[in-house]
Design a protein around this motif. Sequence first.
Motif, mmCIF file in Angstrom:
data_model
loop_
_atom_site.group_PDB
_atom_site.id
_atom_site.type_symbol
_atom_site.label_atom_id
_atom_site.label_comp_id
_atom_site.label_asym_id
_atom_site.label_seq_id
_atom_site.Cartn_x
_atom_site.Cartn_y
_atom_site.Cartn_z
ATOM 1 N N GLY A 273 0.813 -1.219 0.000
ATOM 2 C CA GLY A 273 0.000 0.000 0.000
ATOM 3 C C GLY A 273 0.842 1.262 0.000
ATOM 4 N N ASP A 274 0.295 2.296 0.630
ATOM 5 C CA ASP A 274 0.926 3.631 0.603
ATOM 6 C C ASP A 274 2.355 3.639 1.127
ATOM 7 N N VAL A 275 2.707 2.712 2.028
ATOM 8 C CA VAL A 275 4.060 2.733 2.613
ATOM 9 C C VAL A 275 5.085 1.987 1.776
ATOM 10 N N ALA A 276 4.614 1.278 0.738
ATOM 11 C CA ALA A 276 5.547 0.416 0.000
ATOM 12 C C ALA A 276 6.078 1.110 -1.248
ATOM 13 N N GLU A 277 7.366 0.958 -1.469
ATOM 14 C CA GLU A 277 7.962 1.472 -2.701
ATOM 15 C C GLU A 277 8.170 0.259 -3.601
ATOM 16 N N GLY A 278 7.116 -0.047 -4.366
ATOM 17 C CA GLY A 278 7.126 -1.263 -5.185
ATOM 18 C C GLY A 278 7.246 -0.935 -6.657
ATOM 19 N N ARG A 279 7.166 -1.958 -7.475
ATOM 20 C CA ARG A 279 7.411 -1.793 -8.909
ATOM 21 C C ARG A 279 6.261 -1.046 -9.601
ATOM 22 N N ASP A 280 6.651 -0.085 -10.435
ATOM 23 C CA ASP A 280 5.693 0.626 -11.286
ATOM 24 C C ASP A 280 5.563 -0.154 -12.594
ATOM 25 N N LEU A 281 4.330 -0.377 -13.027
ATOM 26 C CA LEU A 281 4.100 -1.226 -14.200
ATOM 27 C C LEU A 281 4.777 -0.682 -15.458
ATOM 28 N N ILE A 282 4.749 0.619 -15.644
ATOM 29 C CA ILE A 282 5.252 1.189 -16.898
ATOM 30 C C ILE A 282 6.775 1.334 -16.880
ATOM 31 N N SER A 283 7.302 1.965 -15.828
ATOM 32 C CA SER A 283 8.753 2.226 -15.808
ATOM 33 C C SER A 283 9.540 1.020 -15.312
ATOM 34 N N GLN A 284 8.856 0.109 -14.604
ATOM 35 C CA GLN A 284 9.484 -1.050 -13.952
ATOM 36 C C GLN A 284 10.472 -0.615 -12.857
ATOM 37 N N ALA A 285 10.489 0.671 -12.545
ATOM 38 C CA ALA A 285 11.312 1.165 -11.418
ATOM 39 C C ALA A 285 10.447 1.166 -10.155
ATOM 40 N N ASN A 286 11.093 1.234 -8.983
ATOM 41 C CA ASN A 286 10.308 1.269 -7.757
ATOM 42 C C ASN A 286 9.760 2.679 -7.505
#
Length: 441
Positions: A273-286
């Motif tokens: 959720g809001d606290v997680a720095e996870g993968r972005d679908l488009i950039s594949q960066a966190n």
Amino acid sequence: MAARHLIIGGGTAGMNAIRTIREEETERSTITLVSAEKPYSRMVLPYYLDRSIAESHVFTATAKVLADWGVTSHLGKRAAALDTKANVCTLDDGATVAYDDCLIATGSSAVRAPVPGADGRGVHSFWTLDQARGVIAQIQPGSHVVMVGAGFIAFTILNSILALGAKLTIVEVAPRILPRMIDDTGAQLVEAWLEKHGVGVRTGAKLTRIDDVKGRLRLKMAAGGDLVADVVIMATGIRTNLDWLKGSDVKINQGIVVDDQLRSSVANVYAAGDVAEGRDLISQANAVHAIEPTAQEHGRVVGANMAGKDVRYRGSLIINIVEVCHLDVASFGAWDDAKAEAASGVKADRPAYRKLLWRGDRLTGAIILGRSSDIWTTNDVGMLKGLVQSGVALGRWKAHLKKNPFDVKPAFIATKTTSTLLPETILGRPSKAPGETPVAV
Ligand SMILES: Cc1cc2nc3c(=O)[nH]c(=O)nc-3n(C[C@H](O)[C@H](O)[C@H](O)COP(=O)(O)OP(=O)(O)OC[C@H]3O[C@@H](n4cnc5c(N)ncnc54)[C@H](O)[C@@H]3O)c2cc1C
């Protein structure tokens, strides 16, 4: 011994994780929930504000539902420290909870502009249920509400404030409204639409202090033109609720850095959720997304992994959708990618705007704006989201869309985007039917 799962935070991510653990586990585990607030959905608070729904409808699980799920709850309690060596969480009342694995889903809190008077009487944030109650108690028909900040969250409550019969003025320090959701052209159209609907908008306007003057609030502006309000709502941003983790060895950047199973730098500690720095679908960066769909998907993936499955997350799509006085405004993916190839169009006869962005022949971002009553606008919101989410190769349809950014439907159909999206699932299986699964959250 049955696995002991600890869920910290009973919002969207935490509740989806609990539900998924119960769906996916092969052996009944022990689940403990520690949450500062009772489980509810922040996203529905605008509907509570304008009385479309009763307060009871904001809650996502009652004490009885939690008990039926076999969850031991510590509601109204905060996690205060995490000892990742001993696998023990200490709560703010000194109690301790031992775990085998743990999910941090503590969400975010509203931040107010750092000006004198920001914490005074009549000045509110609108992020929690308590804060919503405070605003509801103060707005009367005819009240002048000043909203400080013109971001996404401000726009989610705008219609409700107007529905209560209040007069609304929006003050934004940036040169335009919705600065992190749409571009200049889109913002100008929304601003004109708001003014047409009687909403005052001041951009590039810096608030310097708020004074309580004989029961009303005077907002001092750096460039002059002070405002007098009955109620002030500060929609000036959020920050992650992670201070309590200081000193732990969980790696934090903008949020808790997670891998594709949503594990943090400590293997048995997950974040969602809001606290997680996870993968972005488009950039594949966190990245930290801080939106409901990401919290929901994160919660599902973590729940499955906690239950012993091996579910990999392919990344979340930025989705921002608001409706403002019957004008639909949405953006998806990398809508502000300066390096992407872009095409845009504005209709002369009505507020309607499209901007499409490509990398190669795949749509990687989009902005769409148009009247809600315009059926094509409404359909295109879904189709554009589908094209960005699926990343289908557009082939010759790219040239068509570049020439006609409003004619999305033929490209959507010809590229068989629906058949690409239909088999996509978060957990690698179809949803379970009601009855097979705990009550939806
Ligand atoms: C008014 C409003 C409208 C919104 N509208 C939309 C929308 O239209 N679309 C959209 O995508 N998103 C929207 N959002 C954002 C969305 O609600 C959040 O992204 C989502 O709630 C995040 O879920 P979460 O589980 O990460 O955190 P939350 O739902 O915030 O849950 C966090 C939980 O952790 C608890 N907690 C905090 N600290 C601790 C601690 N130390 N110990 C224990 N518990 C703790 C909190 O009390 C809370 O229960 C909206 C938000 C608001 C406020």
